[in-house]
Design a protein around this motif. Structure first.
Motif, PDB file in Angstrom:
ATOM      1  N   VAL A   1     -12.813 -26.073  21.435  1.00  0.00           N
ATOM      2  CA  VAL A   1     -12.990 -26.497  22.822  1.00  0.00           C
ATOM      3  C   VAL A   1     -14.473 -26.726  23.069  1.00  0.00           C
ATOM      4  CG1 VAL A   1     -12.608 -25.874  25.235  1.00  0.00           C
ATOM      5  CG2 VAL A   1     -10.998 -25.130  23.501  1.00  0.00           C
ATOM      6  N   VAL A   2     -14.809 -27.943  23.548  1.00  0.00           N
ATOM      7  CA  VAL A   2     -16.205 -28.291  23.816  1.00  0.00           C
ATOM      8  C   VAL A   2     -16.315 -28.913  25.212  1.00  0.00           C
ATOM      9  CG1 VAL A   2     -16.891 -28.610  21.410  1.00  0.00           C
ATOM     10  CG2 VAL A   2     -15.968 -30.534  22.684  1.00  0.00           C
ATOM     11  N   PRO A   3     -17.506 -28.853  25.825  1.00  0.00           N
ATOM     12  CA  PRO A   3     -17.684 -29.470  27.150  1.00  0.00           C
ATOM     13  C   PRO A   3     -17.533 -30.984  27.105  1.00  0.00           C
ATOM     14  CG  PRO A   3     -19.481 -27.953  26.667  1.00  0.00           C
ATOM     15  CD  PRO A   3     -18.686 -28.104  25.415  1.00  0.00           C
ATOM     16  N   ALA A   4     -17.304 -31.578  28.264  1.00  0.00           N
ATOM     17  CA  ALA A   4     -17.125 -33.028  28.363  1.00  0.00           C
ATOM     18  C   ALA A   4     -18.372 -33.779  27.919  1.00  0.00           C
ATOM     19  CB  ALA A   4     -16.762 -33.412  29.796  1.00  0.00           C
TER      20      ALA A   4
ATOM     21  N   PHE B   1     -18.749 -24.747  31.667  1.00  0.00           N
ATOM     22  CA  PHE B   1     -18.347 -24.960  30.284  1.00  0.00           C
ATOM     23  C   PHE B   1     -17.554 -26.263  30.142  1.00  0.00           C
ATOM     24  CE2 PHE B   1     -15.794 -24.661  26.495  1.00  0.00           C
ATOM     25  CZ  PHE B   1     -16.700 -24.166  25.566  1.00  0.00           C
ATOM     26  N   ARG B   2     -16.648 -26.528  31.081  1.00  0.00           N
ATOM     27  CA  ARG B   2     -15.802 -27.725  31.009  1.00  0.00           C
ATOM     28  C   ARG B   2     -16.637 -29.007  31.122  1.00  0.00           C
ATOM     29  NH1 ARG B   2     -12.434 -26.351  34.720  1.00  0.00           N
ATOM     30  NH2 ARG B   2     -13.458 -27.394  36.451  1.00  0.00           N
ATOM     31  N   GLU B   3     -17.594 -29.033  32.059  1.00  0.00           N
ATOM     32  CA  GLU B   3     -18.380 -30.246  32.305  1.00  0.00           C
ATOM     33  C   GLU B   3     -19.656 -30.312  31.467  1.00  0.00           C
ATOM     34  OE1 GLU B   3     -17.268 -32.750  34.144  1.00  0.00           O
ATOM     35  OE2 GLU B   3     -15.470 -31.599  34.573  1.00  0.00           O
ATOM     36  N   GLY B   4     -20.257 -29.165  31.172  1.00  0.00           N
ATOM     37  CA  GLY B   4     -21.522 -29.139  30.441  1.00  0.00           C
ATOM     38  C   GLY B   4     -22.726 -29.286  31.355  1.00  0.00           C
TER      39      GLY B   4
ATOM     40  N   LYS C   1     -16.245 -16.365  37.202  1.00  0.00           N
ATOM     41  CA  LYS C   1     -15.402 -17.009  36.192  1.00  0.00           C
ATOM     42  C   LYS C   1     -15.182 -18.484  36.528  1.00  0.00           C
ATOM     43  CE  LYS C   1     -11.180 -16.626  33.588  1.00  0.00           C
ATOM     44  NZ  LYS C   1      -9.909 -15.992  33.376  1.00  0.00           N
ATOM     45  N   LYS C   2     -14.957 -18.799  37.819  1.00  0.00           N
ATOM     46  CA  LYS C   2     -14.800 -20.201  38.236  1.00  0.00           C
ATOM     47  C   LYS C   2     -16.054 -21.008  37.899  1.00  0.00           C
ATOM     48  CE  LYS C   2     -11.902 -19.236  42.263  1.00  0.00           C
ATOM     49  NZ  LYS C   2     -11.892 -19.258  43.733  1.00  0.00           N
ATOM     50  N   ILE C   3     -17.217 -20.422  38.173  1.00  0.00           N
ATOM     51  CA  ILE C   3     -18.491 -21.107  37.923  1.00  0.00           C
ATOM     52  C   ILE C   3     -18.678 -21.336  36.433  1.00  0.00           C
ATOM     53  CG2 ILE C   3     -21.004 -20.885  38.083  1.00  0.00           C
ATOM     54  CD1 ILE C   3     -20.401 -19.164  40.689  1.00  0.00           C
ATOM     55  N   HIS C   4     -18.447 -20.296  35.629  1.00  0.00           N
ATOM     56  CA  HIS C   4     -18.616 -20.411  34.178  1.00  0.00           C
ATOM     57  C   HIS C   4     -17.620 -21.392  33.570  1.00  0.00           C
ATOM     58  CE1 HIS C   4     -20.890 -16.332  33.639  1.00  0.00           C
ATOM     59  NE2 HIS C   4     -21.557 -17.203  34.356  1.00  0.00           N
TER      60      HIS C   4
ATOM     61  N   TYR D   1     -28.267 -28.359  36.536  1.00  0.00           N
ATOM     62  CA  TYR D   1     -28.172 -27.396  35.436  1.00  0.00           C
ATOM     63  C   TYR D   1     -27.499 -28.057  34.242  1.00  0.00           C
ATOM     64  CZ  TYR D   1     -28.949 -24.152  39.297  1.00  0.00           C
ATOM     65  OH  TYR D   1     -29.459 -23.509  40.396  1.00  0.00           O
ATOM     66  N   THR D   2     -28.100 -27.870  33.062  1.00  0.00           N
ATOM     67  CA  THR D   2     -27.558 -28.409  31.818  1.00  0.00           C
ATOM     68  C   THR D   2     -27.365 -27.265  30.844  1.00  0.00           C
ATOM     69  OG1 THR D   2     -28.859 -30.406  32.205  1.00  0.00           O
ATOM     70  CG2 THR D   2     -27.892 -30.150  30.032  1.00  0.00           C
TER      71      THR D   2
END
Length: 160
Positions: free
Chosen positions: A89-92, A19-22, A12-15, A69-70
């Motif tokens: 909510v979208v990535p940065a 998601f937050r950074e993209g 969950k931390k990784i995902h 990773y992108t």
């Protein structure tokens, strides 16, 4: 029954980070005790992203012993569903930068540039010379090269 190799809280931390950074960067060091940005093992990060890559949710680049990773659009949808996030909510990496209202430096016209910065002093000793008449160097005026032909260096064509 299949065993999960990565604990759910670490996954969950990784995902969430992805998601937050993209984007996500991981050093190719499977024995690194902790990832640089996420509070989990580096191996967990690499293997979780490898799993996402195999399903087409991230694109992977490898350069100079680092994985880059992108997130893909499909991965964005998958993680949004997996993390139970709303569509707003979208990535940065998907947020557009706000531009300032001042025009870029190259876009200002000549008068505007002079008005803002004032007149420029003339250059002295620059690589562009103002006087082209008295050029020194170069070939003399009577120089006229001629090419006689031939094969290779130093030998002319055989005489008949």
């Amino acid at each position: 029954m299949a065993r999960k190799l990565i604990p759910k809280e670490d996954r969950k931390k990784i995902h969430e980070y992805l998601f937050r950074e993209g984007v996500l960067v991981a050093k190719k060091d499977f024995n690194l005790p902790k990832h640089g940005d996420i509070d989990t093992k580096n191996l967990f990060v690499i293997k979780a992203c490898q799993s996402l890559n195999s399903r087409g949710y991230v694109k992977t680049r490898f350069s100079w012993q680092y994985y880059y990773y992108t997130l893909t659009p499909e991965g964005l949808d998958y993680l949004r569903e997996w993390l139970h996030l709303p569509a707003e909510v979208v990535p940065a990496t998907h947020i557009k930068q706000q531009r300032s209202h001042a025009p870029p430096r190259g876009m200002m016209g000549g008068e505007e540039r002079e008005r803002r910065s004032g007149p420029r002093p003339p250059r002295e000793g620059g690589y562009r010379r103002r006087e082209q008449e008295g050029k020194e160097g170069g070939a003399p005026g009577e120089f006229a090269p001629s090419f006689r032909g031939g094969f290779g260096r130093g030998r002319g064509a055989p005489s008949s």
